[in-house]
Design an enzyme around this catalytic site. Structure first.
Site, PDB file in Angstrom:
ATOM      1  N   VAL A 293      15.940  13.886  45.148  1.00 29.15           N
ATOM      2  CA  VAL A 293      17.097  14.036  46.044  1.00 29.15           C
ATOM      3  C   VAL A 293      16.560  14.179  47.460  1.00 29.15           C
ATOM      4  CG1 VAL A 293      19.128  15.433  46.593  1.00 29.15           C
ATOM      5  CG2 VAL A 293      18.420  15.146  44.209  1.00 29.15           C
TER       6      VAL A 293
ATOM      7  N   GLY B   6      12.521  28.709  40.603  1.00 28.79           N
ATOM      8  CA  GLY B   6      13.550  29.317  41.437  1.00 28.79           C
ATOM      9  C   GLY B   6      13.607  28.676  42.809  1.00 28.79           C
TER      10      GLY B   6
ATOM     11  N   LYS C 280      10.151  13.930  42.259  1.00 27.30           N
ATOM     12  CA  LYS C 280       9.493  14.371  43.514  1.00 27.30           C
ATOM     13  C   LYS C 280       8.051  14.801  43.210  1.00 27.30           C
ATOM     14  CE  LYS C 280       8.927  17.179  47.225  1.00 27.30           C
ATOM     15  NZ  LYS C 280       8.166  18.202  46.535  1.00 27.30           N
TER      16      LYS C 280
ATOM     17  N   GLN D 246       3.067  15.526  38.370  1.00 27.55           N
ATOM     18  CA  GLN D 246       3.437  16.568  37.400  1.00 27.55           C
ATOM     19  C   GLN D 246       4.265  15.968  36.261  1.00 27.55           C
ATOM     20  OE1 GLN D 246       4.900  20.727  38.307  1.00 27.55           O
ATOM     21  NE2 GLN D 246       6.887  19.767  38.032  1.00 27.55           N
TER      22      GLN D 246
ATOM     23  N   LEU E  11      16.236  27.575  44.129  1.00 29.37           N
ATOM     24  CA  LEU E  11      16.919  26.350  43.712  1.00 29.37           C
ATOM     25  C   LEU E  11      17.623  25.680  44.894  1.00 29.37           C
ATOM     26  CD1 LEU E  11      18.461  27.478  40.287  1.00 29.37           C
ATOM     27  CD2 LEU E  11      16.195  26.519  40.772  1.00 29.37           C
ATOM     28  N   HIS E  12      17.547  24.350  44.928  1.00 31.73           N
ATOM     29  CA  HIS E  12      18.210  23.553  45.964  1.00 31.73           C
ATOM     30  C   HIS E  12      18.899  22.376  45.285  1.00 31.73           C
ATOM     31  CE1 HIS E  12      14.797  20.943  45.396  1.00 31.73           C
ATOM     32  NE2 HIS E  12      13.959  21.889  45.803  1.00 31.73           N
TER      33      HIS E  12
ATOM     34  N   GLY F  92      11.785  16.748  38.106  1.00 29.66           N
ATOM     35  CA  GLY F  92      12.057  15.867  39.238  1.00 29.66           C
ATOM     36  C   GLY F  92      10.931  14.867  39.460  1.00 29.66           C
TER      37      GLY F  92
ATOM     38  N   GLY G 148      18.086  19.471  44.765  1.00 33.35           N
ATOM     39  CA  GLY G 148      17.232  18.716  43.840  1.00 33.35           C
ATOM     40  C   GLY G 148      17.275  19.319  42.445  1.00 33.35           C
ATOM     41  N   HIS G 149      17.239  20.653  42.387  1.00 33.34           N
ATOM     42  CA  HIS G 149      17.344  21.320  41.074  1.00 33.34           C
ATOM     43  C   HIS G 149      18.746  21.125  40.487  1.00 33.34           C
ATOM     44  CE1 HIS G 149      14.123  23.853  43.043  1.00 33.34           C
ATOM     45  NE2 HIS G 149      13.548  23.539  41.907  1.00 33.34           N
TER      46      HIS G 149
HETATM   47  O1  PAF Z   1       7.979  22.005  39.337  1.00 33.41           O
HETATM   48  C1  PAF Z   1       7.996  23.246  39.230  1.00 33.41           C
HETATM   49  O2  PAF Z   1       8.868  23.923  39.766  1.00 33.41           O
HETATM   50  C2  PAF Z   1       6.910  23.933  38.407  1.00 33.41           C
HETATM   51  O3  PAF Z   1       5.680  23.290  38.558  1.00 33.41           O
HETATM   52  C3  PAF Z   1       7.278  24.082  36.925  1.00 33.41           C
HETATM   53  C4  PAF Z   1       7.410  22.731  36.247  1.00 33.41           C
HETATM   54  C5  PAF Z   1       8.574  24.843  36.787  1.00 33.41           C
HETATM   55  C6  PAF Z   1       6.172  24.856  36.191  1.00 33.41           C
HETATM   56  O4  PAF Z   1       6.010  26.119  36.721  1.00 33.41           O
END
Ligand code: PAF
Length: 284
Positions: free
Chosen positions: A182, A37, A155, A159, A39-40, A153, A42-43
């Site tokens: 972004v 959540g 970014k 991960q 959200l910006h 992302g 980038g999302h």
């Molecule tokens: O990048 C994120 O926002 C979180 O690490 C993810 C991948 C949604 C897992 O909770």
């Protein structure tokens, strides 16, 4: 209460699976964008990329407690569900999966994914339990939604590599897609954590990207990787950051790498300013 939104919101795995089952029966290609959540843009870039590659886009919104250490303030993480749904709807997302903690981690939950490879070092040196939490929740989301593709992302570059490796190693039938970072006009990478920056800290924040891009340029054209990293290190400290790490790693495996002769190089940084920790990375 009946929603007036075009985006549908479900809160249970059963409802998510039923919707996915219907789409699959219609032969539709499905993308998942996992988020926490807040959200910006980038999302939104992730959701736009998902729309281009699939018929139906699902966004999951779940602030995953298991990826926060006890020292990190989970309760401080921004929660902006209504605004998030507006943004997801605007980006053409068909379904928001918004589970609560009991839905994702029911009583008795006791399984965690154990990682090595790209999870070693970098973030793990400072947040030892972080990627186990990320990997476990992402594996659950991928198994719950069974999308054709899942987008993350660049970014959060470590991960992204951890999740790509996870999907490969566990034979999850999903294509993991990385989407470029972004940035604001001054180079600052968009992050939900940027809201914590004071005006003064925000003014210093571009130093991270400036130092990374300068180092990438120097490695490409003139300097050794070690010298370029050392200079970037000094520039970031001079801008008022405390550095957690700044390292050159192999772009795919994230193994330490000394030169571009050994393979593609990615520069990754994590640094703290005030009470905010920022991460960023660039390709060399
Ligand atoms: O990048 C994120 O926002 C979180 O690490 C993810 C991948 C949604 C897992 O909770």
């Amino acid at each position: 209460m009946t929603s007036t939104r075009a985006i549908r919101t479900v809160h249970t795995v059963a409802a998510l699976r039923e919707q996915v089952r219907q789409w699959r029966a219609d032969g539709e290609r499905i993308a998942l964008v996992p988020t926490m959540g807040a959200l910006h843009a980038g999302h939104v870039a992730l959701m736009d990329a998902a729309r281009e590659k699939a018929d139906r886009v699902i966004v999951s919104i779940f602030v995953n407690p298991t990826q926060f250490a006890p020292t990190e303030d989970l309760s401080r993480y921004p929660r902006t569900l209504e605004a998030d749904l507006d943004k997801a709807e605007g980006a053409g997302v068909a379904l928001a999966f918004v589970p609560d903690v009991a839905q994702m981690y029911p009583e008795g939950f006791c399984t965690t994914i154990s990682l090595s490879g790209p999870a070693l070092g970098l973030e793990t040196d400072f947040r030892p339990t972080h990627f186990a939490g990320v990997a476990t929740v992402v594996a659950k989301l991928l198994i719950q939604a069974l999308p054709d593709i899942a987008l993350f992302g660049e970014k959060d570059y470590q991960q992204l590599q951890v999740i790509s490796r996870l999907a490969h190693d566990l034979d999850l039938p999903v294509e993991v897609v990385g989407v470029p970072t972004v940035r604001e006009a001054d180079g600052v990478a968009l992050s939900s954590r940027n809201v914590y920056l004071s005006a003064e800290e925000r003014a210093a924040a571009p130093a991270l990207y400036v130092a990374l891009t300068a180092a990438a340029r120097r490695i490409t054209f003139e300097a050794t990787t070690a010298d370029a990293v050392e200079e970037a290190h000094a520039a970031i400290i001079a801008a008022g950051f405390e550095l957690d790490y700044l390292e050159a790693r192999h772009a795919a495996t994230l193994a330490p790498i000394a030169s571009t002769m050994e393979g593609p190089v990615r520069l990754l940084v994590a640094a703290r300013i005030g009470s905010t920790r920022l991460i960023d990375n660039v390709a060399v």
